[in-house]
Write a protein that holds these residues in place. Structure first.
Motif, PDB file in Angstrom:
ATOM      1  N   THR A  51      86.793 -88.159 111.566  1.00  0.00           N
ATOM      2  CA  THR A  51      86.852 -86.706 111.661  1.00  0.00           C
ATOM      3  C   THR A  51      87.261 -86.087 110.335  1.00  0.00           C
ATOM      4  N   PHE A  52      87.049 -84.805 110.205  1.00  0.00           N
ATOM      5  CA  PHE A  52      87.442 -84.069 109.009  1.00  0.00           C
ATOM      6  C   PHE A  52      88.833 -83.475 109.199  1.00  0.00           C
ATOM      7  N   PHE A  53      89.516 -83.198 108.090  1.00  0.00           N
ATOM      8  CA  PHE A  53      90.820 -82.545 108.149  1.00  0.00           C
ATOM      9  C   PHE A  53      90.911 -81.491 107.060  1.00  0.00           C
ATOM     10  N   GLY A  54      91.815 -80.567 107.238  1.00  0.00           N
ATOM     11  CA  GLY A  54      92.109 -79.553 106.238  1.00  0.00           C
ATOM     12  C   GLY A  54      93.599 -79.280 106.251  1.00  0.00           C
ATOM     13  N   GLY A  55      94.129 -78.876 105.102  1.00  0.00           N
ATOM     14  CA  GLY A  55      95.557 -78.633 105.085  1.00  0.00           C
ATOM     15  C   GLY A  55      96.044 -77.951 103.822  1.00  0.00           C
ATOM     16  N   VAL A  56      97.350 -77.772 103.771  1.00  0.00           N
ATOM     17  CA  VAL A  56      98.036 -77.147 102.638  1.00  0.00           C
ATOM     18  C   VAL A  56      99.180 -78.050 102.202  1.00  0.00           C
ATOM     19  N   GLY A  57      99.658 -77.834 100.983  1.00  0.00           N
ATOM     20  CA  GLY A  57     100.752 -78.665 100.504  1.00  0.00           C
ATOM     21  C   GLY A  57     101.505 -78.039  99.348  1.00  0.00           C
ATOM     22  N   VAL A  58     102.647 -78.623  99.066  1.00  0.00           N
ATOM     23  CA  VAL A  58     103.509 -78.236  97.950  1.00  0.00           C
ATOM     24  C   VAL A  58     103.882 -79.510  97.209  1.00  0.00           C
ATOM     25  N   ARG A  59     103.818 -79.460  95.882  1.00  0.00           N
ATOM     26  CA  ARG A  59     104.246 -80.595  95.049  1.00  0.00           C
ATOM     27  C   ARG A  59     105.230 -80.053  94.025  1.00  0.00           C
ATOM     28  N   TYR A  60     106.259 -80.825  93.713  1.00  0.00           N
ATOM     29  CA  TYR A  60     107.289 -80.367  92.787  1.00  0.00           C
ATOM     30  C   TYR A  60     107.819 -81.545  91.984  1.00  0.00           C
ATOM     31  N   THR A  61     108.309 -81.285  90.781  1.00  0.00           N
ATOM     32  CA  THR A  61     108.910 -82.355  89.983  1.00  0.00           C
ATOM     33  C   THR A  61     110.240 -82.736  90.604  1.00  0.00           C
ATOM     34  N   TYR A  62     110.515 -84.036  90.574  1.00  0.00           N
ATOM     35  CA  TYR A  62     111.758 -84.529  91.159  1.00  0.00           C
ATOM     36  C   TYR A  62     112.605 -85.197  90.089  1.00  0.00           C
ATOM     37  N   TRP A  63     112.066 -86.258  89.494  1.00  0.00           N
ATOM     38  CA  TRP A  63     112.641 -86.889  88.310  1.00  0.00           C
ATOM     39  C   TRP A  63     111.552 -86.903  87.257  1.00  0.00           C
ATOM     40  N   GLU A  64     111.824 -87.511  86.124  1.00  0.00           N
ATOM     41  CA  GLU A  64     110.875 -87.492  85.009  1.00  0.00           C
ATOM     42  C   GLU A  64     109.500 -88.012  85.411  1.00  0.00           C
ATOM     43  N   ASP A  65     109.428 -89.158  86.098  1.00  0.00           N
ATOM     44  CA  ASP A  65     108.141 -89.752  86.477  1.00  0.00           C
ATOM     45  C   ASP A  65     107.866 -89.665  87.976  1.00  0.00           C
TER      46      ASP A  65
END
Length: 194
Positions: A51-65
């Motif tokens: 099946t297909f999916f759709g969505g939203v997200g948030v990404r953020y820096t946590y540590w250097e890598d």
């Protein structure tokens, strides 16, 4: 007990020593949308179609890598078996985890985290009592599953504050008596907020 406390204190000290200075955490924030396809494995192959999916997200820096991320997706699974009285299954997924960008394999990032799936079946209200005792019938009363996932994140394109890439996840839900496994492959578009 003292050894456990000592080991915990040592681990926290080491984490603090290797962590980026405090201004690294949340120094960058990205919001994005994603779409793709989910491929069931194991017993799920005989139960539902891809099946297909759709969505939203948030990404953020946590540590250097390391980047932290939170994602919310929606998908609709169609049952394969003709004997099932449900029309399909709505699934909402919430995920959170960390990506690690190892310098030797950049721009590829390797990640892992935890997942929570909420599922509810589409069914005919007139036959709801019968559906509950049939295969897949318990999904008429909602079902929540928890699990973990491993992820490969390959950013492919960058222009200004916009990023696009490929996201591949292997999910394992801790459903008993058997685990449920799925592979999802998606394409995402992100915008850097700061």
């Amino acid at each position: 007990m003292k050894i456990l406390k000592f080991m915990l204190a040592l681990a926290l000290s080491c984490m603090a020593a290797y962590a980026e200075p405090a201004d690294s955490a949340f120094s960058h924030l990205y919001v994005g949308i994603e779409g793709g396809e989910i491929y069931p494995f194991g017993d799920l192959i005989d139960a539902v179609d891809n099946t297909f999916f759709g969505g939203v997200g948030v990404r953020y820096t946590y540590w250097e890598d390391f980047d932290g991320f939170i994602q919310f997706n929606y998908s609709y699974f169609m049952p394969i078996a003709d004997s099932v009285n449900i029309y399909g299954v709505h699934q909402f997924s919430g995920r959170f985890g960390l990506d690690w960008r190892w310098s030797k394999i950049r721009p590829l990032a390797i990640g892992a985290g935890f997942i929570c799936n909420w599922a509810r079946a589409d069914y005919d209200d007139e036959n709801s009592d019968l559906a509950f005792s049939e295969p897949g019938g318990t999904l008429t009363d909602n079902e929540t599953e928890f699990g973990w996932f491993a992820r490969l994140n390959l950013p492919c394109w960058h222009k200004g504050n916009f990023y696009a890439g490929l996201d591949i996840l292997w999910e394992e839900l801790w459903t008993l008596p058997k685990r449920s496994n799925m592979l999802s492959v998606g394409v995402y578009l992100e915008r850097r907020i700061w």
